[in-house]
Design a protein around this motif. Sequence first.
Motif, PDB file in Angstrom:
ATOM      1  N   VAL A 111       0.839  -1.200   0.000  1.00  0.00           N
ATOM      2  CA  VAL A 111       0.000   0.000   0.000  1.00  0.00           C
ATOM      3  C   VAL A 111       0.871   1.245   0.000  1.00  0.00           C
ATOM      4  O   VAL A 111       0.578   2.229  -0.688  1.00  0.00           O
ATOM      5  CB  VAL A 111      -0.951  -0.014   1.210  1.00  0.00           C
ATOM      6  CG1 VAL A 111      -1.693   1.318   1.326  1.00  0.00           C
ATOM      7  CG2 VAL A 111      -1.946  -1.158   1.087  1.00  0.00           C
ATOM      8  N   ARG A 112       1.972   1.235   0.743  1.00  0.00           N
ATOM      9  CA  ARG A 112       2.867   2.400   0.751  1.00  0.00           C
ATOM     10  C   ARG A 112       3.387   2.698  -0.650  1.00  0.00           C
ATOM     11  O   ARG A 112       3.391   3.854  -1.091  1.00  0.00           O
ATOM     12  CB  ARG A 112       4.055   2.151   1.693  1.00  0.00           C
ATOM     13  CG  ARG A 112       3.717   2.249   3.162  1.00  0.00           C
ATOM     14  CD  ARG A 112       4.964   2.416   3.990  1.00  0.00           C
ATOM     15  NE  ARG A 112       5.857   1.269   3.907  1.00  0.00           N
ATOM     16  CZ  ARG A 112       5.851   0.239   4.727  1.00  0.00           C
ATOM     17  NH1 ARG A 112       4.961   0.206   5.705  1.00  0.00           N
ATOM     18  NH2 ARG A 112       6.713  -0.752   4.594  1.00  0.00           N
ATOM     19  N   GLU A 114     -11.162   0.584   4.235  1.00  0.00           N
ATOM     20  CA  GLU A 114     -10.507  -0.627   4.728  1.00  0.00           C
ATOM     21  C   GLU A 114     -10.198  -1.585   3.582  1.00  0.00           C
ATOM     22  O   GLU A 114      -9.140  -2.212   3.551  1.00  0.00           O
ATOM     23  CB  GLU A 114     -11.402  -1.315   5.767  1.00  0.00           C
ATOM     24  CG  GLU A 114     -11.398  -0.644   7.137  1.00  0.00           C
ATOM     25  CD  GLU A 114     -10.032  -0.681   7.799  1.00  0.00           C
ATOM     26  OE1 GLU A 114      -9.324  -1.694   7.635  1.00  0.00           O
ATOM     27  OE2 GLU A 114      -9.667   0.294   8.470  1.00  0.00           O
ATOM     28  N   ARG A 115     -11.110  -1.697   2.647  1.00  0.00           N
ATOM     29  CA  ARG A 115     -10.888  -2.608   1.520  1.00  0.00           C
ATOM     30  C   ARG A 115      -9.761  -2.109   0.626  1.00  0.00           C
ATOM     31  O   ARG A 115      -9.010  -2.905   0.058  1.00  0.00           O
ATOM     32  CB  ARG A 115     -12.184  -2.770   0.716  1.00  0.00           C
ATOM     33  CG  ARG A 115     -13.256  -3.569   1.443  1.00  0.00           C
ATOM     34  CD  ARG A 115     -14.556  -3.587   0.637  1.00  0.00           C
ATOM     35  NE  ARG A 115     -14.399  -4.214  -0.659  1.00  0.00           N
ATOM     36  CZ  ARG A 115     -14.456  -5.527  -0.878  1.00  0.00           C
ATOM     37  NH1 ARG A 115     -14.670  -6.353   0.141  1.00  0.00           N
ATOM     38  NH2 ARG A 115     -14.324  -6.016  -2.100  1.00  0.00           N
ATOM     39  N   THR A 134      -6.391  -2.871   2.306  1.00  0.00           N
ATOM     40  CA  THR A 134      -6.002  -4.282   2.245  1.00  0.00           C
ATOM     41  C   THR A 134      -5.783  -4.757   0.813  1.00  0.00           C
ATOM     42  O   THR A 134      -5.483  -5.925   0.593  1.00  0.00           O
ATOM     43  CB  THR A 134      -7.079  -5.156   2.909  1.00  0.00           C
ATOM     44  OG1 THR A 134      -8.328  -4.948   2.259  1.00  0.00           O
ATOM     45  CG2 THR A 134      -7.194  -4.827   4.394  1.00  0.00           C
ATOM     46  N   GLY A 135      -5.963  -3.871  -0.162  1.00  0.00           N
ATOM     47  CA  GLY A 135      -5.735  -4.238  -1.549  1.00  0.00           C
ATOM     48  C   GLY A 135      -6.929  -4.867  -2.233  1.00  0.00           C
ATOM     49  O   GLY A 135      -6.837  -5.253  -3.404  1.00  0.00           O
ATOM     50  N   THR A 136      -8.067  -4.983  -1.534  1.00  0.00           N
ATOM     51  CA  THR A 136      -9.245  -5.606  -2.134  1.00  0.00           C
ATOM     52  C   THR A 136      -9.850  -4.722  -3.211  1.00  0.00           C
ATOM     53  O   THR A 136     -10.241  -5.213  -4.278  1.00  0.00           O
ATOM     54  CB  THR A 136     -10.290  -5.905  -1.050  1.00  0.00           C
ATOM     55  OG1 THR A 136      -9.693  -6.696  -0.018  1.00  0.00           O
ATOM     56  CG2 THR A 136     -11.473  -6.655  -1.635  1.00  0.00           C
TER      57      THR A 136
END
Length: 833
Positions: free
Chosen positions: A32-33, A56-57, A60-62
């Motif tokens: 994510v960074r 949140e999704r 988390t990469g969703t």
Amino acid sequence: MTPVNPPPLDRTSPPQRTDAWRQPAAGISEGVRVRVLRAVYGDQRAAAELLPRLTERQLTGTDPFPTAPAELAPALLREHRAEIRALPDDTRLLLLLAAADQYPVSTDAFLRAVVAARLDTRCLDAAEAAGIAHAGAGGVAFRDAWTRIAAYETGTPADRRDVHRLLARVLRGEGETPSRSWHRGAGALGPSGRLAAELSAAAGRAADTGRLAVARTLAERAAALCPDPAEQHRLTARAAAYAWRSGDGDRARRLASTAADDALSGVLALRTGNATEAFDALLIGVGVAAPTASDRGASPLAAPPSVASSAVTPSTSCAATPAASCAATPAASCAATPAASCAATPAASRAATPAASRTAIPAGPRAVTPVGPRAATPAIPGALTSVTPSTITSPTPATHLLARATEAAIYTGDLRRLREAARVAGRLGVVAPGTLGGLVAAFDGRYADARDLLKSAAGRCGPGGDPTVLIHAAIAALLLGDHTRAATATVRAAASARARGTPVTVPQAMEFRAYADFWTGRPRAGEAAATDALWQAHATGQDNGACHLQAALAMFAALTGDADVCRERAATARSYALARGLGLPAALAQWALAFLDLSSGRFAAAAARLRALAGFGPGHGHRAIRHLATPHYVEAAVRTGDTRVARVAHADYERWAGTVLSPDDLALSARCRALLAPGEEAVDHYRTALHLHSRGTRDFERARTELLFGSALRRLRRRTEARDRLHSALEAFDSFGAPHCATQARTELRALGTPAAPFRTAPDSPTATLTAQQLLVARMAADGATNREIAARLALSPRTIDHHLRGVFTRLGIRSRIELVRLLAVSDEPESG
């Protein structure tokens, strides 16, 4: 509003970091960074603003990140707009013209437009005085990307349309058709079918020349202007395919969600989501794309207009080497991720009736080349092409989707699904590619057939070929134990992908390169290459590929004795893999932990891990990794006195080695026989193993064979020969940078009563004793980066960076970063000389 796309990946100048970024970034994953920094063009103020806005999704990469500037950093954009609004009107107009000329399509027409409109460039002095932009020989240079975006968005819609029409009017040169079409489309007042067709044709030409980011922008604008919903759907899918191949994973996923194309979504999910769901979507796509009995044999997948294309026939389709080759044969030495979902021309053809729409500024002459009728096929990112000396053959979309579905089945380790894909292919009459056929044959126990099919695929590794074909040639070579050919093919695949403008393929190629480096005892080079590939995988949104690279880095850490790094990498990989049912990286991470135990002398723990690996089912384990780990399991089992299961596992390994006739596989099989043989009987097997190793390329395993042979000779009281073997193994382990294995060799030498040599140091380079990861950390620390900054760049935790720096200081005998700077400067002097 002009769609804005992140700039091409820049690997030479990492973004500047500020205190505003450190605190909010501390609690997020490395992937994510990396993606956040890339999305905001490296501006850490924008990154600090974007992070709290993510769901949140998204964290988390969703879900994909937002792509519109107003959704990324609205406060920063408002600040820049206010600066620009304070400038004189004439200055703002020149800045608007310069911004429209530069992004998202760089057209280099600013100076021509200034001359055509008789504008006074002295008005830019006010922008330069304010530190916003300055005039140069090539045009206007903005302070940063966000200033350029603000300069464009500060203009009124009417002004924006006018500058785009002006730029379109002056773009009359040969090869400037895509740029002219872009500005014509950006200056349009509303939907236009003819203008959408012109943009579609321009997108095809841009893609043919490797300018995929431009092609994506053109196709996306064409979809926005298209009045036909069905055609709009097709253009959006094309734009998603271009975005994916150009490395813009977030935009590709957003476009794919609006296009509602199952096949396209399945291809993206294969690299970013749940592989089981990807398999289901792709297999449905195979049925939709499969030709009927009346048209079977004709390829509906249009090849690029610039090359010859021909129908896929049973004799040529194997050349495409499409799908998954990574995985699941007893011979698989690659443990890999799906190969390319990104390599060639998207299936969507270039619809195109050349046309012109009216604009406020009269346009100049146009030269729009008509293209043929479009094919009604899904837009598939990375539709495979097979490069031969005389032609490029395109497989049908059904063949391509079958390849991707097979990759999904192999990635999960679910052999039932692999056979299901084969049954669907047989029922629909879709010809299975060569590498796929080799994998299925190996899983069915038809090792001779598997060998022949894989040899055919491995032979297609010439320079300049299609990246997908080269990647699969490397996979086949790894399965056959030919690591030299595998390394060559992966290097060529990465080079070809860069030349074709498909950076998304580069980390995939480096995943396979890691295995060649590991087996040939090159942990420093392999770890450095895999770390760089991990960054690229995160930046392009390939989370599944990043997971696999984390597991590969855990293997390198196990080899070099970095226990903390190995455990952290393996835990990260397994956590992600198990949540998404990815049996391949989950099994590889488990093997890394077992190898760490084995090389550290914890034989019972290693045997327990490897027994568990053999029992794991789909989503948790993998048959290929279980097979690859057989020599290590035999060693651990013998050391713990449990040989019954090891003999069964070795029997299958020996059968594969005897069929493929790879010197390395035969050598490891002979070593297993030696470990399972009693007393003097083992000596001949060890001699056979070393003779076979001399003809192979697995130098690290040869050193382990010498270690085991020396230990056996010591127990047989053959002291002189045992000493020679152990010294040879010790020297090899020191050269590989494998201290745990070197410690085992020293222990055996001490048991002989022979003084063991101290850890080897290179007199010409004080940094030669550092691992590749330690050397990367040391150089970044010497450049002034903090531990948290290094952690974000290398996708590690700050705690691991602390561990690395302590190891660096201990190995180099220093106490401060100032000493580190001096030492590295002295070490680099001979290289610069």
